[in-house]
Write an enzyme that holds these catalytic residues in place. Structure first.
Site, PDB file in Angstrom:
ATOM      1  N   ASP A  69       0.770  -1.085   0.033  1.00 38.53           N
ATOM      2  CA  ASP A  69       0.012  -0.002  -0.098  1.00 38.53           C
ATOM      3  C   ASP A  69       0.973   1.175  -0.077  1.00 38.53           C
ATOM      4  O   ASP A  69       1.894   1.156   0.631  1.00 38.53           O
ATOM      5  CB  ASP A  69      -0.949  -0.142   1.092  1.00 38.53           C
ATOM      6  N   SER A  70       0.496   2.231  -0.915  1.00 39.01           N
ATOM      7  CA  SER A  70       1.364   3.333  -0.990  1.00 39.01           C
ATOM      8  C   SER A  70       0.472   4.622  -0.966  1.00 39.01           C
ATOM      9  O   SER A  70      -0.543   4.510  -1.112  1.00 39.01           O
ATOM     10  CB  SER A  70       2.301   3.204  -2.190  1.00 39.01           C
TER      11      SER A  70
END
Ligand code: IMP
Length: 197
Positions: A69-70
């Protein structure tokens, strides 16, 4: 061995497959096993969201899973948009809407607008977890520059560069990216834990 990468994004799959290729690890997509489901990412942190994705795909296919996740954190905006990066300007908004909102919010602050991309990469195999973060530091500039990449790339200038991420070639971006760093660190963790050879 095989790892399934909990993503429907072809670009991410290619980038991460390359990192594992020399280690005899084949990175496959959930689509090759059936489908990539819609997963509700309602965690409060990048790590929580990456774990939600890894656990969900492991539960579906029983194959050791990696996920990420970014997002973008802007210092003057109290690290927003953070986990809301994809939907900063509202549900269903475009990359362009998000970028315009960042520039509007930053109007009341003076430059430089320090910011960083964060990526949390996770491994889960039903028993073991591994978690590693990667960062790309830089600043938000007050205009859109470049056509490559996606998301916040046209308004983000990495530290030490006089171009935005959207002006860099994809291979150059990948070589400095938060995602590249997070998955390179994850690969090292998996080797140290004996989970890949
Ligand atoms: P996710 O990790 O795919 O959920 O990414 C969440 C959001 O963060 C994306 O929709 C983009 O808005 C932003 N983002 C993540 N990585 C990048 C990047 O490399 N460049 C530009 N935007 C990014």
């Amino acid at each position: 061995m095989k790892l399934v990468f909990a993503t429907g994004n072809e670009g991410k799959l290619k980038e991460v497959s390359k990192l594992f290729y020399d280690y005899n690890v084949e990175v496959i997509s959930p689509i090759q096993l059936g489908k990539m489901p819609d997963i509700i990412e309602d965690g409060a942190t990048f790590e929580a969201n990456a774990k939600i994705k890894a656990e969900e795909i492991f539960k579906m296919y029983g194959v050791p899973t990696i996920a990420d996740d970014s997002g973008l954190e802007v210092e003057q905006l109290n690290n927003e948009p953070g986990v809301y990066s994809a939907r900063y300007a509202g549900e269903g908004c475009s990359y362009d809407d998000n970028n315009k909102k960042i520039l509007a919010e930053l109007e009341k602050y003076s430059a430089p607008h320090s910011a960083r991309f964060v990526c949390c990469a996770v491994y889960y195999d039903g028993k073991n977890y591994a978690v590693n973060n990667g960062y790309l530091v830089g600043e938000i500039i007050n205009e859109f520059k470049g056509k490559n990449g996606f998301g916040y790339d046209p308004i983000f200038k990495p530290a030490g560069y006089d171009k935005t991420l959207a002006e860099l070639a994809l291979t150059e971006k990948n070589s400095i990216s938060h995602r590249g760093k997070a998955f390179t660190a994850l690969r090292k963790s998996l080797i140290e834990k004996g989970l890949i050879k």
